[in-house]
Design a protein around this motif. Sequence first.
Motif, short mmCIF file in Angstrom:
data_model
loop_
_atom_site.label_atom_id
_atom_site.label_comp_id
_atom_site.label_asym_id
_atom_site.label_seq_id
_atom_site.Cartn_x
_atom_site.Cartn_y
_atom_site.Cartn_z
N MET A 124 10.41 -1.15 8.05
CA MET A 124 11.28 -2.27 8.44
C MET A 124 12.62 -2.18 7.73
SD MET A 124 9.45 -5.31 6.23
CE MET A 124 7.85 -4.66 5.82
N PHE A 173 7.43 -16.70 -2.53
CA PHE A 173 7.30 -15.25 -2.64
C PHE A 173 7.63 -14.55 -1.32
CE2 PHE A 173 4.52 -17.12 -5.78
CZ PHE A 173 4.86 -16.41 -6.93
N ASN A 174 7.49 -15.28 -0.23
CA ASN A 174 7.66 -14.68 1.09
C ASN A 174 8.92 -15.17 1.81
OD1 ASN A 174 5.39 -13.08 0.84
ND2 ASN A 174 4.04 -14.76 1.47
N PRO A 226 12.80 -9.30 8.92
CA PRO A 226 13.30 -7.92 8.89
C PRO A 226 13.16 -7.29 10.27
CG PRO A 226 11.74 -8.32 7.09
CD PRO A 226 11.66 -9.49 8.01
N GLY A 286 8.33 -3.77 -4.39
CA GLY A 286 7.45 -4.93 -4.35
C GLY A 286 6.01 -4.50 -4.52
N ALA A 325 12.75 -0.42 4.16
CA ALA A 325 11.58 -0.80 3.37
C ALA A 325 10.32 -0.31 4.07
CB ALA A 325 11.53 -2.31 3.19
N GLY A 334 2.44 -6.53 -3.91
CA GLY A 334 1.73 -7.76 -3.59
C GLY A 334 0.26 -7.59 -3.90
N GLU A 364 -1.98 -7.34 -1.77
CA GLU A 364 -2.59 -6.40 -0.84
C GLU A 364 -1.58 -5.48 -0.18
OE1 GLU A 364 -5.06 -9.16 1.53
OE2 GLU A 364 -6.69 -8.29 0.36
N LYS A 395 6.27 -0.82 3.93
CA LYS A 395 5.17 -1.62 3.37
C LYS A 395 3.86 -0.92 3.64
CE LYS A 395 3.12 -6.26 3.44
NZ LYS A 395 3.37 -7.68 3.76
N PRO A 410 13.43 -12.49 -3.50
CA PRO A 410 12.46 -13.53 -3.18
C PRO A 410 12.91 -14.84 -3.83
CG PRO A 410 11.39 -11.61 -4.18
CD PRO A 410 12.85 -11.40 -4.30
N LEU A 468 15.58 -3.17 5.27
CA LEU A 468 15.60 -3.71 3.91
C LEU A 468 16.35 -5.04 3.94
CD1 LEU A 468 14.83 -2.74 0.97
CD2 LEU A 468 17.24 -2.10 0.76
N VAL A 469 15.72 -6.07 3.41
CA VAL A 469 16.36 -7.37 3.36
C VAL A 469 17.21 -7.45 2.10
CG1 VAL A 469 15.95 -9.86 3.23
CG2 VAL A 469 14.43 -8.42 4.59
N MET A 472 12.98 -14.65 1.47
CA MET A 472 14.05 -13.92 0.80
C MET A 472 15.35 -14.70 1.00
SD MET A 472 12.46 -11.02 -0.22
CE MET A 472 13.71 -9.75 -0.42
N ILE A 512 9.34 -13.15 5.39
CA ILE A 512 8.60 -11.88 5.42
C ILE A 512 7.10 -12.15 5.33
CG2 ILE A 512 10.50 -10.56 4.36
CD1 ILE A 512 8.89 -10.65 1.71
N ASP A 513 6.33 -11.06 5.50
CA ASP A 513 4.90 -11.08 5.18
C ASP A 513 4.06 -11.86 6.21
OD1 ASP A 513 2.62 -10.56 3.80
OD2 ASP A 513 3.11 -11.76 2.03
P1 ADP Z 1 2.48 -8.98 0.18
O1 ADP Z 1 1.73 -9.17 1.45
O2 ADP Z 1 1.81 -7.98 -0.68
O3 ADP Z 1 2.82 -10.26 -0.51
P2 ADP Z 1 5.27 -8.86 1.01
O4 ADP Z 1 5.58 -8.46 2.40
O5 ADP Z 1 5.35 -10.30 0.69
O6 ADP Z 1 3.84 -8.26 0.60
O7 ADP Z 1 6.22 -8.05 0.04
C1 ADP Z 1 6.10 -8.14 -1.37
C2 ADP Z 1 7.48 -8.14 -2.00
O8 ADP Z 1 8.21 -6.97 -1.62
C3 ADP Z 1 8.34 -9.29 -1.54
O9 ADP Z 1 8.16 -10.43 -2.32
C4 ADP Z 1 9.74 -8.74 -1.65
O10 ADP Z 1 10.21 -8.85 -2.97
C5 ADP Z 1 9.55 -7.27 -1.33
N1 ADP Z 1 9.84 -6.97 0.07
C6 ADP Z 1 8.97 -6.96 1.09
N2 ADP Z 1 9.55 -6.64 2.27
C7 ADP Z 1 10.85 -6.44 1.98
C8 ADP Z 1 12.01 -6.07 2.78
N3 ADP Z 1 11.91 -5.84 4.10
N4 ADP Z 1 13.19 -5.95 2.14
C9 ADP Z 1 13.29 -6.17 0.81
N5 ADP Z 1 12.26 -6.51 0.02
C10 ADP Z 1 11.04 -6.64 0.58
#
Ligand code: ADP
Length: 396
Positions: free
Chosen positions: A187, A231-232, A175, A101, A120, A103, A105, A122, A194, A189-190, A234, A244-245
């Motif tokens: 965390m 986007f946030n 997660p 992923g 995962a 994002g 930020e 981040k 998305p 992995l989901v 899953m 998430i997020d």
């Molecule tokens: P941002 O704050 O940059 O938007 P996110 O937490 O939304 O970050 O993560 C961006 C992307 O990464 C998500 O849209 C998803 O596709 C993937 N992602 C994030 N966390 C996980 C997770 N725990 N398991 C699987 N995919 C994840």
Amino acid sequence: KMKLDVNVLRYLSKDEFRVLTATEMGMKNHEIVPAELVERIAGLRNGGAYKNMKTLLKHKLVHHDSTKYDGYRLTNLGYDYLAIKTMVNRGLITGVGRQIGVGKESDIFEVVGEDGRVMALKLHRLGRTSFRAVKSKRDYLKHRSSFNWLYLSRLAALKEYAFMKALGEHGFPVPEAIDWNRHCVLMSLVSGYPLVQVKELNNPQLAFETIMNLIVRLAEHGLIHCDFNEFNIMIDDSENITMIDFPQMVSVSHKNAQMYFDRDVECIFKFFGKRFNYAPPTAAPKKESELTDEDAEDDGRPIFEDVAGHEGALDQELAASGFTKQNQQVLEQYVENAEENDNDDGEDGVSSENDDVEGVNGLERLTVSDEDEPSTVVSTAVEGEGEDRRSDGQSQ
Ligand code: ADP
Ligand code: MG
């Protein structure tokens, strides 16, 4: 996409890590850390720091800057490696895999644990966008401008970890929060994708109601997600939902709470309408009287008392995490300014220096065995910042 060549970790010597850590320490008070200060903090004999610095420069873990004086700053990659190495030393991960992923930020990577479990990771990157203008407009970073990207990214990680953990404990589908260090959150992995990638659902009504109920249940716990969109969320093949997020979540007592809440609801409405051609029978989320037993399972107490705007002590979970009300204010201000700035002029400020980093990117086993944080280095470091608990290995 950025590449994270963790192989470099294996080849760095103990002294090279010492110098990298010394640079990080120096950045508490310096945007560019004077060369002599690095030398002093690292405590290596004559020229020792310089010799090691050459390797760090070669791998782009630090950046040399001599515009004002001879000095160095940590790069994103350098910060990444310090955090990853800490997680390796804690026995949590053994390798970094592909990026899953990216994002605005953050960067998210698959990582593998000692037992082969894939998780995962981040990596928060606050200040990657909208940074310069924010800095000039506002004063909240006045005393921290030298290292604000490290500080803010670390705060975002702490917040995300604390909220993910608490939400999980209150039965929300999030997660599993495993650990955090510096700007990184580890965390589970989901499975799934998305929601934005999903073209069709077997049961859009169920998905819609599940998601709306999450928004309502969050509010009952005193919280608004603030970035609740396709986007946030899953969704897996059985159409299970995971949210998430969380770094931008606010309290229902926030001055813009209603706007944020409405915006979250509106996003879901619009998306379901456009993508699945779905419109709910009634426009409102379920009323309390309509909630099922499953919905009522959890008690609805505020997750974090202070975020929920209550007086008094922090909720236990929050207190344990070390995330303070002041931290929340700093992040809220950052988010507000970043949004404001997004609408301004599209200036994208500081770009990621990782974009040009080349590397091999595979599931490589790491064999780094240094201690978490060189505490001897820490103790000789520059004057402390109250809230930077860097020498407290556990709680970073
Ligand atoms: P941002 O704050 O940059 O938007 P996110 O937490 O939304 O970050 O993560 C961006 C992307 O990464 C998500 O849209 C998803 O596709 C993937 N992602 C994030 N966390 C996980 C997770 N725990 N398991 C699987 N995919 C994840
Ligand atoms: Mg996101």
